[in-house]
Scaffold this active site. Structure first.
Site, PDB file in Angstrom:
ATOM      1  N   PHE B  46       0.853  -1.191   0.000  1.00  0.00           N
ATOM      2  CA  PHE B  46       0.000   0.000   0.000  1.00  0.00           C
ATOM      3  C   PHE B  46       0.891   1.244   0.000  1.00  0.00           C
ATOM      4  O   PHE B  46       1.738   1.417   0.886  1.00  0.00           O
ATOM      5  CB  PHE B  46      -0.930  -0.021   1.219  1.00  0.00           C
ATOM      6  N   VAL B  84       2.649  -1.562   4.337  1.00  0.00           N
ATOM      7  CA  VAL B  84       2.263  -0.178   4.108  1.00  0.00           C
ATOM      8  C   VAL B  84       3.551   0.638   4.030  1.00  0.00           C
ATOM      9  O   VAL B  84       4.405   0.521   4.909  1.00  0.00           O
ATOM     10  CB  VAL B  84       1.393   0.323   5.289  1.00  0.00           C
ATOM     11  N   CYS B  85       3.690   1.430   2.987  1.00  0.00           N
ATOM     12  CA  CYS B  85       4.908   2.228   2.827  1.00  0.00           C
ATOM     13  C   CYS B  85       5.056   3.171   4.013  1.00  0.00           C
ATOM     14  O   CYS B  85       4.196   4.021   4.261  1.00  0.00           O
ATOM     15  CB  CYS B  85       4.866   3.038   1.532  1.00  0.00           C
ATOM     16  N   ILE B  86       6.154   3.025   4.734  1.00  0.00           N
ATOM     17  CA  ILE B  86       6.296   3.767   5.986  1.00  0.00           C
ATOM     18  C   ILE B  86       6.427   5.271   5.742  1.00  0.00           C
ATOM     19  O   ILE B  86       5.847   6.074   6.477  1.00  0.00           O
ATOM     20  CB  ILE B  86       7.478   3.206   6.830  1.00  0.00           C
ATOM     21  N   ALA B  89       3.054   6.628   4.917  1.00  0.00           N
ATOM     22  CA  ALA B  89       2.184   6.546   6.090  1.00  0.00           C
ATOM     23  C   ALA B  89       2.497   7.667   7.082  1.00  0.00           C
ATOM     24  O   ALA B  89       1.595   8.351   7.573  1.00  0.00           O
ATOM     25  CB  ALA B  89       2.335   5.182   6.757  1.00  0.00           C
TER      26      ALA B  89
END
Lengths: 99, 137, 97
Positions: B46, B84-86, B89
């Site tokens: 994501f 999830v792409c940190i 995010a």
């Protein structure tokens, strides 16, 4: 290669870019707003019909009906598909390119 | 009858668009169909606005579908790797306990089944999967 | 851009094709600081250092915008139609961002 287009040709240059970048033995699947490429009497619809017969055209049936396009108006060469068929197409083509 | 077994593939699926975009639904329908078809999903990634799906705080109107909840349930029940792409995010205020504590923010709004990690996880997934499919680009 | 750099950092061979409005990223003389935006110029110039050496630009997209390749801040090879189709076939994965 299977191209997957989700943008409307009226909103985005991606439709034109997709057509320019397609090879003769490839597939094009229209999903989401990409189905607006198939509105009757539009230049995008004509452009799709002029593609070589070796190019396979697919459209996500749910996205067509959800947007109120009439199935009967779609060009004969366009195949209506569902998600299981989308998955199957991905296995048939060597890669998938989303526009 | 078992011919389709020969064709089992590992899919890496990326979603770039947020919960309000039709792509969030398309990607979920595709992922469900892939598993139903007997294929594997080696990783979900994501990125960009799709990271909002990993927030536990969004509340949907009662007459609308809750795509974030559907994704969460799908991931949990199938025990999928959902990265999830940190960086994306953090920018959008989607933080798990560790990040909330690291950046001294008052709340964490993300947790299981989501994993915050780097873009390298997408690169890795694309390399190891038989097919990589991106939604919401 | 971030994805290209991430892939390169993992030792994955990467090429970039600038298409449509994406070609505008390559225009020289951008002063993005004036609108408080981070400049991509430094990242673009770092691409060869990270091993991203194959840069392509769509000639059609350039022409549509009245641009010529000498206005670009990096040397990118202009490609068109069938060349782009052939280019996309060469790679294991292609991502549009």
């Amino acid at each position: 290669m299977l191209h997957v287009l989700r943008h409307a040709p009226q909103d985005s240059s991606r439709f034109a870019s997709t057509l320019r970048s397609m090879g003769p033995e490839q597939g094009l699947l229209m999903i989401e707003d990409g189905v607006y490429s198939l509105l009757p009497d539009t230049s995008s619809n004509s452009a799709l019909q002029l593609l070589p017969a070796s190019v396979r055209l697919y459209v996500m049936e749910a996205d067509v009906s959800a947007r109120g396009l009439a199935i009967d108006d779609l060009p004969k060469r366009v195949k209506l598909i569902d998600y299981p068929t989308f998955v199957q197409l991905c296995t048939q083509y060597d890669k998938v390119l989303s526009w | 009858m078992f011919e389709s077994r020969l064709n089992v593939m590992k899919f890496a699926i990326a979603l770039l668009a947020g919960p309000q975009d039709p792509a969030a639904r398309s990607a979920l329908s595709f992922a469900q169909a892939a598993l139903d078809g007997g294929h594997q999903i080696s990783r979900l990634f994501f990125y960009r606005d799709a990271v909002h799906l990993a927030s536990d705080l969004a509340v949907q109107p009662q007459d609308e579908s809750d795509i974030a909840r559907e994704w969460r349930e799908f991931i949990s029940s199938n025990e999928l790797d959902a990265v999830v792409c940190i960086a994306a995010a953090l920018r959008r205020g989607v933080l798990n306990e560790a990040e909330a504590s690291r950046w001294e923010r008052p709340v964490a709004n993300s947790g299981q089944p989501w994993v915050l990690s780097g873009l390298g996880q997408w690169v890795d997934a694309m390399q190891s999967a038989d097919r990589a499919v991106t939604f919401g680009s | 851009m971030d994805l290209a750099l991430a892939a390169a950092a993992f030792g994955v061979p990467v090429s970039l094709l600038f298409l449509d409005s994406g070609v505008m990223q390559l225009l020289k003389g951008q002063e993005s600081a004036l609108i408080k935006q981070k400049s991509l110029t430094a990242n673009l110039k770092a691409l060869p250092i990270f091993g991203v050496e194959d840069l392509f630009v769509c000639q059609h997209s350039l022409s549509e915008r009245g641009l010529q390749s000498n206005q670009l801040l990096l040397p990118a090879k202009p490609v068109e139609g069938a060349e782009i189709a052939a280019l996309l076939e060469q790679y294991d994965q292609v991502v549009t961002l």
